[in-house]
Design a protein around this motif. Structure first.
Motif, PDB file in Angstrom:
ATOM      1  N   TYR A  11       0.865  -1.165   0.000  1.00 54.77           N
ATOM      2  CA  TYR A  11       0.000   0.000   0.000  1.00 54.77           C
ATOM      3  C   TYR A  11       0.907   1.222   0.000  1.00 54.77           C
ATOM      4  N   GLY A  12       0.520   2.245  -0.718  1.00 54.61           N
ATOM      5  CA  GLY A  12       1.344   3.446  -0.738  1.00 54.61           C
ATOM      6  C   GLY A  12       1.064   4.286  -1.955  1.00 54.61           C
ATOM      7  N   LEU A  13       2.130   4.848  -2.505  1.00 58.29           N
ATOM      8  CA  LEU A  13       1.976   5.738  -3.645  1.00 58.29           C
ATOM      9  C   LEU A  13       1.410   4.999  -4.844  1.00 58.29           C
ATOM     10  N   LYS A  14       0.967   5.768  -5.827  1.00 61.23           N
ATOM     11  CA  LYS A  14       0.287   5.221  -6.997  1.00 61.23           C
ATOM     12  C   LYS A  14       1.234   5.090  -8.172  1.00 61.23           C
ATOM     13  N   GLY A  15       0.793   4.383  -9.207  1.00 59.92           N
ATOM     14  CA  GLY A  15       1.538   4.287 -10.450  1.00 59.92           C
ATOM     15  C   GLY A  15       2.535   3.146 -10.481  1.00 59.92           C
ATOM     16  N   VAL A  16       3.400   3.178 -11.484  1.00 60.23           N
ATOM     17  CA  VAL A  16       4.335   2.086 -11.763  1.00 60.23           C
ATOM     18  C   VAL A  16       5.263   1.791 -10.586  1.00 60.23           C
ATOM     19  N   ASN A  17       5.716   2.808  -9.869  1.00 59.27           N
ATOM     20  CA  ASN A  17       6.620   2.600  -8.738  1.00 59.27           C
ATOM     21  C   ASN A  17       5.898   2.553  -7.402  1.00 59.27           C
ATOM     22  N   GLY A  18       4.583   2.570  -7.436  1.00 59.52           N
ATOM     23  CA  GLY A  18       3.798   2.550  -6.210  1.00 59.52           C
ATOM     24  C   GLY A  18       3.369   1.146  -5.826  1.00 59.52           C
ATOM     25  N   ALA A  19       2.310   1.072  -5.048  1.00 58.33           N
ATOM     26  CA  ALA A  19       1.821  -0.195  -4.503  1.00 58.33           C
ATOM     27  C   ALA A  19       1.194  -1.036  -5.602  1.00 58.33           C
ATOM     28  N   ARG A  20       1.881  -2.085  -6.004  1.00 57.11           N
ATOM     29  CA  ARG A  20       1.385  -2.887  -7.129  1.00 57.11           C
ATOM     30  C   ARG A  20       1.494  -4.394  -6.945  1.00 57.11           C
ATOM     31  N   TYR A  21       2.185  -4.895  -5.918  1.00 54.34           N
ATOM     32  CA  TYR A  21       2.433  -6.337  -5.796  1.00 54.34           C
ATOM     33  C   TYR A  21       1.743  -6.961  -4.591  1.00 54.34           C
ATOM     34  N   VAL A  22       1.286  -8.214  -4.798  1.00 55.60           N
ATOM     35  CA  VAL A  22       0.839  -9.091  -3.720  1.00 55.60           C
ATOM     36  C   VAL A  22       1.781 -10.288  -3.733  1.00 55.60           C
ATOM     37  N   TYR A  23       2.231 -10.661  -2.528  1.00 57.20           N
ATOM     38  CA  TYR A  23       3.190 -11.759  -2.365  1.00 57.20           C
ATOM     39  C   TYR A  23       2.533 -12.872  -1.551  1.00 57.20           C
ATOM     40  N   LYS A  24       2.942 -14.117  -1.825  1.00 59.84           N
ATOM     41  CA  LYS A  24       2.398 -15.264  -1.083  1.00 59.84           C
ATOM     42  C   LYS A  24       3.530 -16.194  -0.675  1.00 59.84           C
ATOM     43  N   SER A  25       3.426 -16.683   0.549  1.00 56.44           N
ATOM     44  CA  SER A  25       4.325 -17.719   1.047  1.00 56.44           C
ATOM     45  C   SER A  25       3.491 -18.934   1.405  1.00 56.44           C
ATOM     46  N   THR A  26       4.015 -20.111   1.128  1.00 55.15           N
ATOM     47  CA  THR A  26       3.338 -21.354   1.513  1.00 55.15           C
ATOM     48  C   THR A  26       4.164 -22.150   2.521  1.00 55.15           C
ATOM     49  N   ASP A  27       5.199 -21.500   3.093  1.00 50.88           N
ATOM     50  CA  ASP A  27       6.095 -22.196   4.021  1.00 50.88           C
ATOM     51  C   ASP A  27       6.389 -21.344   5.264  1.00 50.88           C
ATOM     52  N   ASN A  28       5.327 -20.778   5.841  1.00 52.13           N
ATOM     53  CA  ASN A  28       5.453 -19.954   7.042  1.00 52.13           C
ATOM     54  C   ASN A  28       6.394 -18.767   6.858  1.00 52.13           C
ATOM     55  N   GLY A  29       6.427 -18.213   5.653  1.00 52.51           N
ATOM     56  CA  GLY A  29       7.178 -16.987   5.430  1.00 52.51           C
ATOM     57  C   GLY A  29       8.644 -17.138   5.123  1.00 52.51           C
ATOM     58  N   GLU A  30       9.096 -18.328   4.832  1.00 50.47           N
ATOM     59  CA  GLU A  30      10.514 -18.489   4.477  1.00 50.47           C
ATOM     60  C   GLU A  30      10.780 -17.984   3.060  1.00 50.47           C
ATOM     61  N   ASN A  31       9.822 -18.184   2.151  1.00 51.72           N
ATOM     62  CA  ASN A  31       9.960 -17.769   0.752  1.00 51.72           C
ATOM     63  C   ASN A  31       8.662 -17.130   0.291  1.00 51.72           C
ATOM     64  N   PHE A  32       8.774 -16.116  -0.565  1.00 54.14           N
ATOM     65  CA  PHE A  32       7.604 -15.431  -1.103  1.00 54.14           C
ATOM     66  C   PHE A  32       7.690 -15.367  -2.616  1.00 54.14           C
ATOM     67  N   ASN A  33       6.522 -15.457  -3.266  1.00 53.58           N
ATOM     68  CA  ASN A  33       6.394 -15.276  -4.707  1.00 53.58           C
ATOM     69  C   ASN A  33       5.353 -14.205  -4.978  1.00 53.58           C
ATOM     70  N   ILE A  34       5.514 -13.470  -6.058  1.00 53.56           N
ATOM     71  CA  ILE A  34       4.519 -12.490  -6.471  1.00 53.56           C
ATOM     72  C   ILE A  34       3.355 -13.240  -7.111  1.00 53.56           C
ATOM     73  N   ILE A  35       2.124 -12.960  -6.620  1.00 51.99           N
ATOM     74  CA  ILE A  35       0.935 -13.604  -7.205  1.00 51.99           C
ATOM     75  C   ILE A  35       0.022 -12.591  -7.896  1.00 51.99           C
ATOM     76  N   PHE A  36       0.313 -11.296  -7.741  1.00 53.78           N
ATOM     77  CA  PHE A  36      -0.476 -10.268  -8.418  1.00 53.78           C
ATOM     78  C   PHE A  36       0.418  -9.062  -8.653  1.00 53.78           C
ATOM     79  N   ASP A  37       0.417  -8.578  -9.886  1.00 56.61           N
ATOM     80  CA  ASP A  37       1.146  -7.364 -10.265  1.00 56.61           C
ATOM     81  C   ASP A  37       0.134  -6.438 -10.916  1.00 56.61           C
TER      82      ASP A  37
END
Length: 188
Positions: free
Chosen positions: A96-122
């Motif tokens: 969450y934050g500023l708008k546009g290309v350099n702003g808030a655009r990604y959602v990340y998901k971990s399936t291992d209690n937060g050891e690794n994250f992948n982008i699931i939405f851009d």
């Protein structure tokens, strides 16, 4: 800090500064008992997610922190108030934050209690693959993420007008759909 008596007294978690002079904006306890912590970005560092190692409610000062994710967006925060969801061993983090290309655009998901994250939405890419979704404008940015335990569905709110919409995923972020939006409404 943590309180075990409904806010009457507080005890420090760790031994002071969590991460490079960044302010903490969110914290959740994970299924394995550890904590995930998110920080605000500042002039020197991007927003960051950290995990504890060895967290113990009885002795919260004797733990360490390590970085598990640094925000891809330079002008956004991994936002603890609206953007941390924990369900089982899975974690969703949204920016969450500023708008546009350099702003808030990604959602990340971990399936291992937060050891690794992948982008699931851009926000600059994913809507282009969703039927009837608007093409993001310079006012586009993410608002909030939620995991619906009743429907096993991820909900994602996006703003600002004319980008205001709600997306959802029924396959844990592999694909996305647009919720019916017949009303011109600003979602938060």
């Amino acid at each position: 800090y943590q309180s075990r008596d409904k806010g009457v007294t507080f005890q420090m978690i760790g031994s002071g500064n969590v991460y490079q002079d960044a302010d903490v904006n969110g914290m959740r306890q994970l299924e394995n008992g550890e904590l995930i912590i998110t920080t605000y970005r500042n002039e020197n560092y991007r927003s960051t997610a950290l995990k504890t190692s060895g967290y113990n409610e009885e002795n919260p000062s004797d733990i360490s922190f390590y970085t598990v994710l640094v925000s891809e967006s330079p002008n956004a925060n991994l936002y603890g108030i609206w953007g941390i969801e924990v369900f089982g061993n899975q974690i969703l983090l949204s920016e969450y934050g500023l708008k546009g290309v350099n702003g808030a655009r990604y959602v990340y998901k971990s399936t291992d209690n937060g050891e690794n994250f992948n982008i699931i939405f851009d926000l600059q890419v994913t809507p282009l693959t969703v039927p009837n979704a608007p093409t993001p404008t310079e006012t586009a940015h993410l608002h909030t993420i939620h995991f619906d335990r009743f429907w096993n569905r991820i909900w994602l709110s996006v703003g600002d007008n004319p980008n205001s919409n709600v997306y959802y995923s029924d396959d844990y972020g592999t694909s996305w759909q647009l919720a019916n939006n017949d009303i011109n409404m600003q979602y938060t």
